[in-house]
Design a protein around this motif. Structure first.
Motif, mmCIF file in Angstrom:
data_model
loop_
_atom_site.group_PDB
_atom_site.id
_atom_site.type_symbol
_atom_site.label_atom_id
_atom_site.label_comp_id
_atom_site.label_asym_id
_atom_site.label_seq_id
_atom_site.Cartn_x
_atom_site.Cartn_y
_atom_site.Cartn_z
ATOM 1 N N UNK A 122 -36.333 -106.687 -59.111
ATOM 2 C CA UNK A 122 -37.451 -106.938 -60.025
ATOM 3 C C UNK A 122 -38.756 -106.907 -59.226
ATOM 4 N N UNK A 123 -39.873 -106.578 -59.892
ATOM 5 C CA UNK A 123 -41.159 -106.537 -59.180
ATOM 6 C C UNK A 123 -41.494 -107.868 -58.526
ATOM 7 N N UNK B 88 -34.284 -110.915 -51.223
ATOM 8 C CA UNK B 88 -34.636 -109.907 -50.235
ATOM 9 C C UNK B 88 -35.838 -109.090 -50.725
ATOM 10 N N UNK B 89 -36.725 -108.722 -49.812
ATOM 11 C CA UNK B 89 -37.871 -107.874 -50.131
ATOM 12 C C UNK B 89 -37.542 -106.437 -49.759
ATOM 13 N N UNK C 92 -43.343 -99.217 -54.684
ATOM 14 C CA UNK C 92 -43.241 -100.442 -55.476
ATOM 15 C C UNK C 92 -42.421 -101.463 -54.678
ATOM 16 N N UNK C 93 -43.010 -102.621 -54.411
ATOM 17 C CA UNK C 93 -42.239 -103.669 -53.734
ATOM 18 C C UNK C 93 -41.519 -104.520 -54.774
ATOM 19 N N UNK D 152 -38.464 -98.917 -61.760
ATOM 20 C CA UNK D 152 -37.238 -99.107 -62.536
ATOM 21 C C UNK D 152 -37.508 -99.412 -64.001
ATOM 22 N N UNK D 153 -38.659 -99.974 -64.286
ATOM 23 C CA UNK D 153 -38.981 -100.386 -65.658
ATOM 24 C C UNK D 153 -39.879 -99.388 -66.384
ATOM 25 N N UNK D 154 -40.037 -98.212 -65.826
ATOM 26 C CA UNK D 154 -40.882 -97.193 -66.442
ATOM 27 C C UNK D 154 -40.351 -96.833 -67.836
#
Length: 365
Positions: free
Chosen positions: A363-364, A266-267, A353-354, A274-276
């Motif tokens: 995840x990106x 899903x997009x 951020x998509x 989230x990974x900052x």
């Protein structure tokens, strides 16, 4: 002797009162029960953390914070009554709500009581550009839907059918209108758009069947995380290959928990990274996980940022100065991942951020 003892007792009472000033009451209004409860709980968790941190450090200007929590149960009329209740209880401001339909019910009373209210996530264009005490941390539906239109068109999508939640139509209809305009200007096509009532007992199967009959490349779901998960389960039961796009409202932790394999691929747009690895965000995330045994979501981040701007304004507020004025006039502040500021109408923006669901994680793309 009695007079001396009485004086000592009164003196001790006065000293105690001086040592323990009246707390500052902060209200929270959110749907802690019902289908959108996930994002309200996330917001309350983050606000509870922020209040605890301030109190542990001695409070604001020596005064502790008292958090007054109200569950609107997904009822706009109840939420409106809760604004009056919090005003009577002495709340200086409210953080919440999370859903545009609830904000629509609250807004007249927010204006009537002049009670500053900061929403972490409300984004309907209906609340933008208004000179009122209602502040929004989020970008508008025009900004978010426009970003979706550009992103989806650039990934090659041209034919989309949509389902939108009528229980929150002040958001969903605004979002669909803005998306349709932006997507069609780029050359895309909305084949069909059907509203559904998430508060009813209707089965989602017939709705999904009608949308799939239009032969779209992807289905767009304008709904909360719970209903997006349920709709995705029906979609995957009928079609394994059609794409699924969910709006930012659905990006809670419950989406993956409830949707499982059906939401793989899903997009979705996130308003934080989230990974900052910045120290402030990492410290927040670890403290949040330790306290609540789950990861913070977009509503947690936005609510904590709302507490940052509110508490800074309360620290800076002078006697006789309106809180609204302080919020509008204070310079940009450092949030968990971005600078926080409002325009002249109290409207903020969030980073975009998509992401996609892959192996049960966002995840990106």
């Amino acid at each position: 002797m009695l007079r001396w003892l009485t004086g000592c007792i009164l003196g001790a009472a006065l000293l105690t009162a001086c040592d323990d000033p009246e707390p500052i009451a902060i209200g929270f209004v959110g749907g802690l029960s019902g289908r959108s409860a996930d994002i309200s709980r996330e917001s309350l968790n983050a606000l509870d953390m922020a209040v605890a941190e301030v109190n542990a450090a001695g409070g604001l200007n020596g005064r502790k914070l008292d958090l007054l929590v109200r569950d609107n149960q997904g009822d706009p009329a109840l939420a409106a009554d809760q604004v009056r209740d919090l005003k009577i209880a002495g709340a200086v401001a409210i953080i919440g709500p999370n859903v545009s339909a609830i904000a629509q019910g609250m807004l007249p009373v927010i204006i009537e009581t002049d009670l500053v209210t900061l929403s972490p996530t409300v984004s309907s264009l209906a609340f933008a550009g208004l000179d009122d005490p209602f502040f929004r941390m989020n970008s508008t539906t025009r900004q978010n839907a426009g970003a979706y239109a550009t992103h989806l068109y650039e990934t090659g999508l041209r034919r989309i059918s949509a389902a939108f939640d009528l229980q929150n139509k002040v958001f969903s209809e605004s979002w669909l209108y803005e998306f349709r305009g932006a997507f069609e200007r780029l050359g895309g096509e909305i084949l069909s758009a059907e509203g559904f009532d998430s508060g009813a007992t209707e089965e989602y199967g017939p709705l999904v069947g009608r949308l799939l009959a239009t032969k779209p490349e992807s289905l767009l779901l304008i709904a909360n995380g719970v209903d997006t998960a349920q709709l995705s389960l029906h979609i995957r039961g009928m079609n394994r290959s059609v794409g699924i796009v969910a709006v930012e409202w659905a990006a809670s932790e419950q989406l993956i928990e409830l949707g499982g394999a059906a939401v793989e691929g899903i997009t979705i747009l996130q308003t934080y990274d989230r990974d900052d690895l910045s120290p402030r965000y990492v410290a927040f995330r670890e403290a949040y996980q330790a306290r609540f045994e789950t990861s913070p979501g977009f509503a947690s981040i936005a609510a904590y940022d709302a507490s940052i701007v509110l508490f800074a304004a309360l620290r800076a507020q002078k006697d006789g100065e309106s809180l609204k004025h302080v919020l509008l006039s204070q310079g940009p502040l450092d949030g968990l991942q971005q600078e926080l500021s409002f325009d002249a109408f109290g409207d903020g923006t969030r980073r975009q951020f998509f992401v996609t669901v892959r192996d049960g994680k966002l995840v990106p793309r």
